[in-house]
Design a protein around this motif. Structure first.
Motif, PDB file in Angstrom:
ATOM      1  N   VAL A  88       0.995  -1.015  -0.292  1.00 24.72           N
ATOM      2  CA  VAL A  88       0.283   0.070   0.367  1.00 24.72           C
ATOM      3  C   VAL A  88       1.054   0.927  -0.061  1.00 24.72           C
ATOM      4  N   SER A  89       0.353   2.622  -0.063  1.00 24.73           N
ATOM      5  CA  SER A  89       1.194   4.119   0.110  1.00 24.73           C
ATOM      6  C   SER A  89       0.134   4.139   0.887  1.00 24.73           C
ATOM      7  N   ILE A  90       1.303   4.736   1.618  1.00 23.65           N
ATOM      8  CA  ILE A  90       1.136   4.882   3.224  1.00 23.65           C
ATOM      9  C   ILE A  90       0.350   7.248   2.520  1.00 23.65           C
ATOM     10  N   VAL A  91      -1.234   6.158   4.009  1.00 21.32           N
ATOM     11  CA  VAL A  91      -1.406   8.226   3.637  1.00 21.32           C
ATOM     12  C   VAL A  91      -0.661   8.282   4.670  1.00 21.32           C
ATOM     13  N   PRO A  92       0.110  10.065   4.682  1.00 20.89           N
ATOM     14  CA  PRO A  92       1.064  10.278   5.806  1.00 20.89           C
ATOM     15  C   PRO A  92      -0.230  11.269   6.704  1.00 20.89           C
ATOM     16  N   VAL A  93      -1.301  10.654   7.169  1.00 18.14           N
ATOM     17  CA  VAL A  93      -1.868  11.722   8.489  1.00 18.14           C
ATOM     18  C   VAL A  93      -2.078   9.592   9.666  1.00 18.14           C
ATOM     19  N   GLU A  94      -2.028  10.027  10.392  1.00 16.97           N
ATOM     20  CA  GLU A  94      -1.806   9.394  11.605  1.00 16.97           C
ATOM     21  C   GLU A  94      -2.847   9.719  12.174  1.00 16.97           C
ATOM     22  N   VAL A  95      -3.138   8.344  13.031  1.00 19.48           N
ATOM     23  CA  VAL A  95      -4.724   7.875  13.578  1.00 19.48           C
ATOM     24  C   VAL A  95      -4.590   8.256  14.617  1.00 19.48           C
ATOM     25  N   ILE A  96      -4.806   8.847  16.285  1.00 20.31           N
ATOM     26  CA  ILE A  96      -4.528   8.956  17.285  1.00 20.31           C
ATOM     27  C   ILE A  96      -5.912   8.347  17.937  1.00 20.31           C
ATOM     28  N   VAL A  97      -6.267   6.937  18.430  1.00 18.34           N
ATOM     29  CA  VAL A  97      -7.547   6.623  19.301  1.00 18.34           C
ATOM     30  C   VAL A  97      -7.433   6.961  21.060  1.00 18.34           C
ATOM     31  N   ARG A  98      -8.032   8.419  21.162  1.00 24.09           N
ATOM     32  CA  ARG A  98      -7.658   8.057  23.098  1.00 24.09           C
ATOM     33  C   ARG A  98      -8.645   7.152  23.712  1.00 24.09           C
ATOM     34  N   ASN A  99      -9.264   7.247  24.192  1.00 24.43           N
ATOM     35  CA  ASN A  99      -9.912   7.161  25.337  1.00 24.43           C
ATOM     36  C   ASN A  99     -10.025   7.252  26.877  1.00 24.43           C
ATOM     37  N   ARG A 100      -8.498   7.657  27.311  1.00 21.79           N
ATOM     38  CA  ARG A 100      -8.592   7.992  28.380  1.00 21.79           C
ATOM     39  C   ARG A 100      -7.201   9.062  28.093  1.00 21.79           C
ATOM     40  N   ALA A 101      -6.975  10.154  28.866  1.00 21.87           N
ATOM     41  CA  ALA A 101      -5.947  10.610  29.033  1.00 21.87           C
ATOM     42  C   ALA A 101      -4.208  10.643  29.058  1.00 21.87           C
ATOM     43  N   ALA A 102      -3.082  10.253  28.258  1.00 20.46           N
ATOM     44  CA  ALA A 102      -2.278   9.723  28.601  1.00 20.46           C
ATOM     45  C   ALA A 102      -1.330  10.306  27.568  1.00 20.46           C
ATOM     46  N   GLY A 103      -0.189  10.496  27.947  1.00 18.77           N
ATOM     47  CA  GLY A 103       1.576  10.657  26.890  1.00 18.77           C
ATOM     48  C   GLY A 103       0.984  12.170  26.616  1.00 18.77           C
ATOM     49  N   THR A 104       0.840  12.862  25.702  1.00 18.63           N
ATOM     50  CA  THR A 104       1.699  13.777  25.100  1.00 18.63           C
ATOM     51  C   THR A 104      -0.022  14.823  25.013  1.00 18.63           C
ATOM     52  N   PHE A 105      -1.734  13.923  25.016  1.00 18.82           N
ATOM     53  CA  PHE A 105      -2.760  14.453  25.399  1.00 18.82           C
ATOM     54  C   PHE A 105      -2.567  15.005  26.980  1.00 18.82           C
ATOM     55  N   ALA A 106      -2.445  14.322  27.864  1.00 22.03           N
ATOM     56  CA  ALA A 106      -2.454  14.851  29.567  1.00 22.03           C
ATOM     57  C   ALA A 106      -1.052  15.995  29.082  1.00 22.03           C
ATOM     58  N   THR A 107       0.137  16.086  28.497  1.00 18.17           N
ATOM     59  CA  THR A 107       0.727  17.099  28.226  1.00 18.17           C
ATOM     60  C   THR A 107       0.256  18.354  27.919  1.00 18.17           C
ATOM     61  N   ARG A 108      -0.303  18.085  26.926  1.00 18.59           N
ATOM     62  CA  ARG A 108      -0.710  19.297  25.588  1.00 18.59           C
ATOM     63  C   ARG A 108      -1.620  19.709  26.607  1.00 18.59           C
ATOM     64  N   TYR A 109      -2.358  19.226  27.510  1.00 16.71           N
ATOM     65  CA  TYR A 109      -3.994  19.894  27.817  1.00 16.71           C
ATOM     66  C   TYR A 109      -4.034  20.153  29.751  1.00 16.71           C
ATOM     67  N   GLY A 110      -2.839  19.795  30.294  1.00  9.43           N
ATOM     68  CA  GLY A 110      -2.369  19.754  31.642  1.00  9.43           C
ATOM     69  C   GLY A 110      -3.614  18.985  32.681  1.00  9.43           C
ATOM     70  N   VAL A 111      -3.500  18.460  32.015  1.00  9.93           N
ATOM     71  CA  VAL A 111      -4.967  16.716  32.771  1.00  9.93           C
ATOM     72  C   VAL A 111      -3.683  15.679  33.061  1.00  9.93           C
ATOM     73  N   GLU A 112      -4.586  14.881  33.944  1.00  8.38           N
ATOM     74  CA  GLU A 112      -3.882  13.769  34.534  1.00  8.38           C
ATOM     75  C   GLU A 112      -4.249  13.089  33.509  1.00  8.38           C
ATOM     76  N   GLU A 113      -2.666  11.370  34.245  1.00  9.62           N
ATOM     77  CA  GLU A 113      -2.813  10.883  33.415  1.00  9.62           C
ATOM     78  C   GLU A 113      -4.006   9.886  33.640  1.00  9.62           C
ATOM     79  N   GLY A 114      -4.789   9.114  32.544  1.00  3.63           N
ATOM     80  CA  GLY A 114      -6.156   8.021  33.269  1.00  3.63           C
ATOM     81  C   GLY A 114      -7.386   8.691  33.217  1.00  3.63           C
ATOM     82  N   ILE A 115      -7.894  10.419  32.858  1.00  2.73           N
ATOM     83  CA  ILE A 115      -9.117  10.292  33.160  1.00  2.73           C
ATOM     84  C   ILE A 115      -9.360  10.105  32.033  1.00  2.73           C
TER      85      ILE A 115
END
Ligand code: AIR
Ligand code: ASP
Length: 283
Positions: A88-115
């Motif tokens: 396949v030719s890879i579409v250069p769009v990564e899709v991130i799915v988040r059920n709880r805050a963690a990683g860069t999401f928790a850092t970016r929005y200043g929320v606790e990991e796990g909410i």
């Protein structure tokens, strides 16, 4: 019987995998390495037998996702480290799915990991190592020519389906699916298919009983027991293969609605509301 496909020339080498041509030009062989990188390759190392585990985990989950109705690149596992996939030719769009805050999401929005995140958050990132895979919205992806609206719509819907399936699949293995990354590609027939891998390298998985991290965060954060965690994820998935899943009810209308919100973030009405109109009401 067809001969077993053999790897020919190396087409591409990434951080965790190599891609080889084979005699059928519509197919490629992916070989999983033990190399590990994190934080856009600022941190490097190896995790013993990670390639074997990720190949096995990914092969199992892709076969199950195909049966669930998601088109994927996967065809068959060839050996402990190799699998045969459609080219396949890879579409250069990564899709991130988040059920709880963690990683860069928790850092970016200043929320606790796990909410818990309700609704589930689906984000796009521009797949560009040199830029650190920056997050972007749908308009940016279209304006940069990375994907068209129909492709983004299909990727969004598939990502939601994959989340429903994997959430239930990991739950029977005693693991909570916190977040994950997907990539998609376009095959020789022009069809969009789930591509790349699904493994403890690409998912955050927390033990449902203890909350212990069972994924690449053990490597990223120097928590120790990296090999053991990867092996344990594989052991649990293997042991629970075929166990009936408790899949969430699919609410088509709700998905469609969320999806339209996403695509039309910057539609005319919201622009009108945001911009002062000459001659219009002020203040
Ligand atoms: N991911 C993102 N880029 C590469 C990978 N593997 C995955 C992470 C995590 C999710 O996407 O493994 O499961 C979100 O990552 P982050 O770093 O944005 O919090
Ligand atoms: N795999 C990516 C990297 O090497 C991101 C990550 O997993 O942290 O940088």
């Amino acid at each position: 019987m067809n001969a077993r496909p053999e790897p020919r020339e190396l087409l591409y080498e990434g951080k965790a995998k190599q891609v080889f041509a084979c005699d059928d030009t519509d197919l490629v062989i992916v070989r999983y390495k033990d190399d590990a990188t994190a934080f856009n390759a600022a941190k490097r190392g190896t995790v013993q037998d990670k390639g074997v585990v990720n190949n096995a985990v990914s092969a199992m989950l892709y076969a199950e996702l195909e049966s669930f109705g998601v088109p994927t690149h996967f065809l068959e596992q060839l050996s402990p480290r190799e699998q045969l996939v459609r080219r396949v030719s890879i579409v250069p769009v990564e899709v991130i799915v988040r059920n709880r805050a963690a990683g860069t999401f928790a850092t970016r929005y200043g929320v606790e990991e796990g909410i818990e995140l309700d609704p589930t958050v689906i984000e796009w990132c521009y797949k560009a190592d040199a830029l650190g895979d920056p997050p972007m919205n749908s308009a940016t992806a279209v304006a940069l020519g990375l994907a068209d609206e129909a492709q983004l719509e299909a990727m969004f819907d598939y990502a939601a389906d994959v989340n429903d399936f994997l959430g239930a699949r990991f739950a029977v293995a005693g693991l909570e699916l916190v977040d994950f990354k997907l990539e998609f590609g376009i095959d020789a027939a022009g069809e969009l298919r789930l591509a790349d891998e699904i493994s403890p390298d690409t998912c955050r998985l927390w033990d449902l009983a203890s909350g212990e991290k069972m994924d690449k965060d053990r490597f990223r954060r120097d928590l120790g027991g990296v090999e053991e965690a990867y092996q344990e994820v594989w052991r649990r998935l293997r042991e629970t293969q075929g166990v009936p899943l408790d899949l969430p009810e699919h609410d088509e209308a709700e998905l469609e609605h969320e999806h339209l919100d996403e695509l039309h973030d910057l539609d005319d009405d919201s622009l009108d509301a945001a911009l002062p109109r000459p001659g219009g009401p002020r203040g």
